[in-house]
Design a protein around this motif. Structure first.
Motif, mmCIF file in Angstrom:
data_model
loop_
_atom_site.group_PDB
_atom_site.id
_atom_site.type_symbol
_atom_site.label_atom_id
_atom_site.label_comp_id
_atom_site.label_asym_id
_atom_site.label_seq_id
_atom_site.Cartn_x
_atom_site.Cartn_y
_atom_site.Cartn_z
ATOM 1 N N GLN A 95 -8.706 -21.186 3.132
ATOM 2 C CA GLN A 95 -9.899 -21.240 4.152
ATOM 3 C C GLN A 95 -9.271 -21.578 5.636
ATOM 4 O OE1 GLN A 95 -13.307 -21.747 4.975
ATOM 5 N NE2 GLN A 95 -13.929 -21.018 3.008
ATOM 6 N N LYS A 96 -7.848 -22.508 5.472
ATOM 7 C CA LYS A 96 -7.386 -22.502 6.696
ATOM 8 C C LYS A 96 -6.650 -21.259 7.182
ATOM 9 C CE LYS A 96 -6.700 -27.506 5.996
ATOM 10 N NZ LYS A 96 -5.796 -28.617 5.475
ATOM 11 N N LEU A 97 -6.031 -20.893 6.315
ATOM 12 C CA LEU A 97 -5.137 -19.612 6.523
ATOM 13 C C LEU A 97 -6.251 -18.369 7.238
ATOM 14 C CD1 LEU A 97 -2.747 -19.296 3.828
ATOM 15 C CD2 LEU A 97 -2.121 -19.837 6.067
ATOM 16 N N LEU A 98 -7.146 -18.292 6.478
ATOM 17 C CA LEU A 98 -8.336 -17.248 7.177
ATOM 18 C C LEU A 98 -8.824 -17.564 8.235
ATOM 19 C CD1 LEU A 98 -10.153 -16.478 3.888
ATOM 20 C CD2 LEU A 98 -8.697 -14.752 5.053
ATOM 21 N N ARG A 99 -8.970 -18.765 8.532
ATOM 22 C CA ARG A 99 -9.605 -19.304 9.932
ATOM 23 C C ARG A 99 -8.692 -18.956 10.984
ATOM 24 N NH1 ARG A 99 -13.193 -24.553 10.015
ATOM 25 N NH2 ARG A 99 -13.943 -23.551 11.744
ATOM 26 N N LEU A 100 -7.232 -19.230 10.721
ATOM 27 C CA LEU A 100 -6.004 -18.902 11.504
ATOM 28 C C LEU A 100 -5.880 -17.459 11.860
ATOM 29 C CD1 LEU A 100 -3.339 -21.625 10.511
ATOM 30 C CD2 LEU A 100 -4.711 -21.414 12.915
ATOM 31 N N LEU A 102 -8.340 -15.131 11.830
ATOM 32 C CA LEU A 102 -9.533 -14.791 12.165
ATOM 33 C C LEU A 102 -9.271 -15.180 13.930
ATOM 34 C CD1 LEU A 102 -12.445 -15.385 9.840
ATOM 35 C CD2 LEU A 102 -11.450 -13.098 10.684
ATOM 36 N N ARG A 103 -8.869 -16.304 14.086
ATOM 37 C CA ARG A 103 -8.762 -16.664 15.687
ATOM 38 C C ARG A 103 -7.454 -15.864 16.117
ATOM 39 N NH1 ARG A 103 -7.871 -23.074 14.060
ATOM 40 N NH2 ARG A 103 -10.289 -23.444 13.683
ATOM 41 N N CYS A 108 -6.106 -11.470 19.676
ATOM 42 C CA CYS A 108 -5.496 -9.770 19.899
ATOM 43 C C CYS A 108 -6.526 -9.044 20.369
ATOM 44 C CB CYS A 108 -5.019 -9.172 18.932
ATOM 45 S SG CYS A 108 -3.466 -10.061 18.144
ATOM 46 N N VAL A 109 -7.912 -8.947 20.130
ATOM 47 C CA VAL A 109 -8.939 -8.051 20.405
ATOM 48 C C VAL A 109 -9.230 -8.441 21.806
ATOM 49 C CG1 VAL A 109 -11.277 -7.528 20.169
ATOM 50 C CG2 VAL A 109 -9.766 -7.632 18.166
#
Length: 126
Positions: A95-100, A102-103, A108-109
């Protein structure tokens, strides 16, 4: 229908537990998207529907492939055990890795969008 040996049944239960863990990881991905984007009721409902439209065919195809369509009562328990094990071991880290992640993707976008606007916003000569 061929009889299934005890060893084969144990292997099928382990595979079912792995499927439960994979589906729990997919749930974590969708939860991270929901939390990072701040989705409300409708967005959460869309992600829940997406999860179930993915999980149910996986579940049914697994049973058709590995048990020749014979429903075994211990296999949903294997899936639950795999999902439970995932949620109580690796889920918080993912969860923590995915949230980082996604941020970082969002940053980047945004930077790419600003750069693209900057490239095309130079004043043009007469």
């Amino acid at each position: 229908m061929l009889p299934t040996s005890t060893a084969e049944q144990g292997l099928i239960v382990l595979r079912c537990a792995a499927l439960g863990a994979v589906l729990a990881a997919f749930w974590d991905l969708l939860a991270a998207i929901r939390l990072e984007d701040g989705l409300r009721r409708r967005g959460t409902a869309v992600l829940d529907i997406l999860f179930w439209l993915t999980a149910l065919p996986c579940f049914l195809l697994f049973f058709l492939r590995h048990t020749d369509g014979r429903l075994r009562a211990y296999l949903p328990l294997g899936m639950l055990a795999g999902g439970w094990a995932w949620r109580h071991t690796l889920s918080p880290v993912l969860q923590k890795l995915l949230r980082l992640l996604l941020r970082g993707v969002r940053r980047c976008v945004r930077a790419g969008k600003r750069a693209l606007i900057w490239v095309f916003s130079f004043p043009r000569g007469n």
